[in-house]
Motif scaffolding. Sequence first.
Motif, short mmCIF file in Angstrom:
data_model
loop_
_atom_site.label_atom_id
_atom_site.label_comp_id
_atom_site.label_asym_id
_atom_site.label_seq_id
_atom_site.Cartn_x
_atom_site.Cartn_y
_atom_site.Cartn_z
N VAL A 1 5.94 -46.73 -45.30
CA VAL A 1 6.87 -45.83 -45.98
C VAL A 1 8.29 -46.01 -45.42
O VAL A 1 9.27 -46.12 -46.18
CB VAL A 1 6.43 -44.36 -45.83
CG1 VAL A 1 7.51 -43.43 -46.37
CG2 VAL A 1 5.12 -44.13 -46.58
N ALA A 2 8.40 -46.06 -44.10
CA ALA A 2 9.71 -46.25 -43.47
C ALA A 2 10.30 -47.61 -43.82
O ALA A 2 11.51 -47.75 -44.06
CB ALA A 2 9.58 -46.11 -41.95
N LEU A 3 9.46 -48.63 -43.87
CA LEU A 3 9.91 -49.97 -44.24
C LEU A 3 10.48 -49.97 -45.66
O LEU A 3 11.53 -50.57 -45.91
CB LEU A 3 8.74 -50.95 -44.14
CG LEU A 3 9.05 -52.41 -44.46
CD1 LEU A 3 9.88 -53.04 -43.34
CD2 LEU A 3 7.76 -53.21 -44.67
N ALA B 1 0.14 -47.10 -39.50
CA ALA B 1 0.44 -48.14 -40.47
C ALA B 1 1.04 -47.56 -41.76
O ALA B 1 2.01 -48.11 -42.31
CB ALA B 1 -0.81 -48.95 -40.79
N LYS B 2 0.49 -46.45 -42.25
CA LYS B 2 1.00 -45.84 -43.47
C LYS B 2 2.44 -45.38 -43.29
O LYS B 2 3.30 -45.60 -44.16
CB LYS B 2 0.12 -44.67 -43.88
CG LYS B 2 -1.22 -45.05 -44.50
CD LYS B 2 -1.95 -43.81 -44.99
CE LYS B 2 -3.25 -44.17 -45.67
NZ LYS B 2 -3.97 -42.96 -46.15
N ILE C 1 3.88 -54.98 -29.27
CA ILE C 1 4.85 -53.94 -29.62
C ILE C 1 4.15 -52.86 -30.45
O ILE C 1 3.06 -53.06 -30.98
CB ILE C 1 6.05 -54.50 -30.42
CG1 ILE C 1 5.56 -55.21 -31.70
CG2 ILE C 1 6.90 -55.42 -29.57
CD1 ILE C 1 6.68 -55.73 -32.57
N GLN C 2 4.80 -51.70 -30.59
CA GLN C 2 4.33 -50.61 -31.42
C GLN C 2 5.03 -50.68 -32.79
O GLN C 2 6.00 -51.41 -32.98
CB GLN C 2 4.62 -49.27 -30.75
CG GLN C 2 3.98 -49.12 -29.37
CD GLN C 2 2.47 -49.18 -29.43
OE1 GLN C 2 1.85 -48.54 -30.28
NE2 GLN C 2 1.87 -49.92 -28.51
N PHE C 3 4.52 -49.88 -33.73
CA PHE C 3 5.10 -49.89 -35.07
C PHE C 3 6.58 -49.52 -35.06
O PHE C 3 7.38 -50.07 -35.82
CB PHE C 3 4.33 -48.94 -35.99
CG PHE C 3 3.00 -49.47 -36.45
CD1 PHE C 3 2.91 -50.70 -37.07
CD2 PHE C 3 1.84 -48.74 -36.26
CE1 PHE C 3 1.70 -51.21 -37.51
CE2 PHE C 3 0.62 -49.23 -36.68
CZ PHE C 3 0.54 -50.47 -37.31
N GLU D 1 -5.11 -51.04 -48.47
CA GLU D 1 -4.87 -50.42 -47.17
C GLU D 1 -5.55 -51.19 -46.04
O GLU D 1 -4.95 -51.42 -44.98
CB GLU D 1 -5.37 -48.97 -47.19
CG GLU D 1 -5.08 -48.22 -45.91
CD GLU D 1 -5.48 -46.76 -45.99
OE1 GLU D 1 -5.58 -46.12 -44.93
OE2 GLU D 1 -5.69 -46.26 -47.13
N GLN D 2 -6.78 -51.58 -46.24
CA GLN D 2 -7.51 -52.29 -45.19
C GLN D 2 -6.87 -53.63 -44.86
O GLN D 2 -6.69 -53.99 -43.71
CB GLN D 2 -8.97 -52.50 -45.61
CG GLN D 2 -9.82 -53.19 -44.56
CD GLN D 2 -11.27 -53.34 -45.01
OE1 GLN D 2 -11.63 -52.97 -46.12
NE2 GLN D 2 -12.10 -53.89 -44.15
N SER D 3 -6.48 -54.36 -45.92
CA SER D 3 -5.91 -55.69 -45.73
C SER D 3 -4.54 -55.64 -45.05
O SER D 3 -4.29 -56.35 -44.08
CB SER D 3 -5.80 -56.40 -47.09
OG SER D 3 -5.18 -57.65 -46.95
#
Length: 268
Positions: A8-10, A3-4, A39-41, A23-25
């Motif tokens: 960053v890529a987004l 997710a992190k 799907i995957q990230f 982070e949790q939300s």
Amino acid sequence: MDAKEFLVALKVKTGYDFCDYSEQSISRRLLKICEEQNIQFEQLLDKVIADSLYMARFVEDITVNTTELFRDPIVWISLYKTLYQRLRTTGIITFWHIGCSVGLETYSNLILLKERGLIDRVRVFGTDLNPRVLNVARKGLYAYKFNSHFKNNFEEVMSGIGSKSKFEDYFDVDEVKDTMAVKPFLTEIPKYMQQNLVMEKCPFPYKVDVVFVRNVLIYFNDVLQTKIMQMIDSKTYDKAVLILGKQEMIPTKYSGQYEQVGYYHKRM
């Protein structure tokens, strides 16, 4: 990719920066999207970059757009009896609703200002990241059956402030079409503008007297909370008022600058 790394890529690929969201939300919402679409990230990132319409839906899904008319009635009753009595008696009073979503909080505020006889002396702004919810806010048109409990909130607040006003004084209800429309004399007042809180920029030039930032800060980490408070601090008058959610607190760096008075915080 986790997710992190996705966030960053987004940010790099699209300019949308969710890295300082809680982070949790944010991770929970991202995982939910991936699970629902199987799907995957990496695939999610490709879809967001390739399709602008998909990106718009993604931003809508990942941001929180919950609001209601007179949410927590006791808060509004208290504000009416304390804050609204103490607002200055001359000049224009400027209000700012941060993360306004579909505008129901904004219209709750305007109803109380009308009840107080202040509505002709206000300037009201609502800002949000999501353009779709801003369009809903501008129209002030909502489903009636799904939101019928708003009428109970309205009646509780009117009873609490000693008003005989009826729901129909502020809304045109059409049960056949299943709509409740905010009266034009209210919808013509607020100005709704898109704002990305991460960028820290405010989209209007005026100083503000009262800031509603209810149930917004809880979705961000300490870094972004502090940035938002810096922005608010730069846009408000010396004795400005800040209204947070019932479970929210002023970030530590700014806590010494505000005095809590009931359900609002006044800058000292």
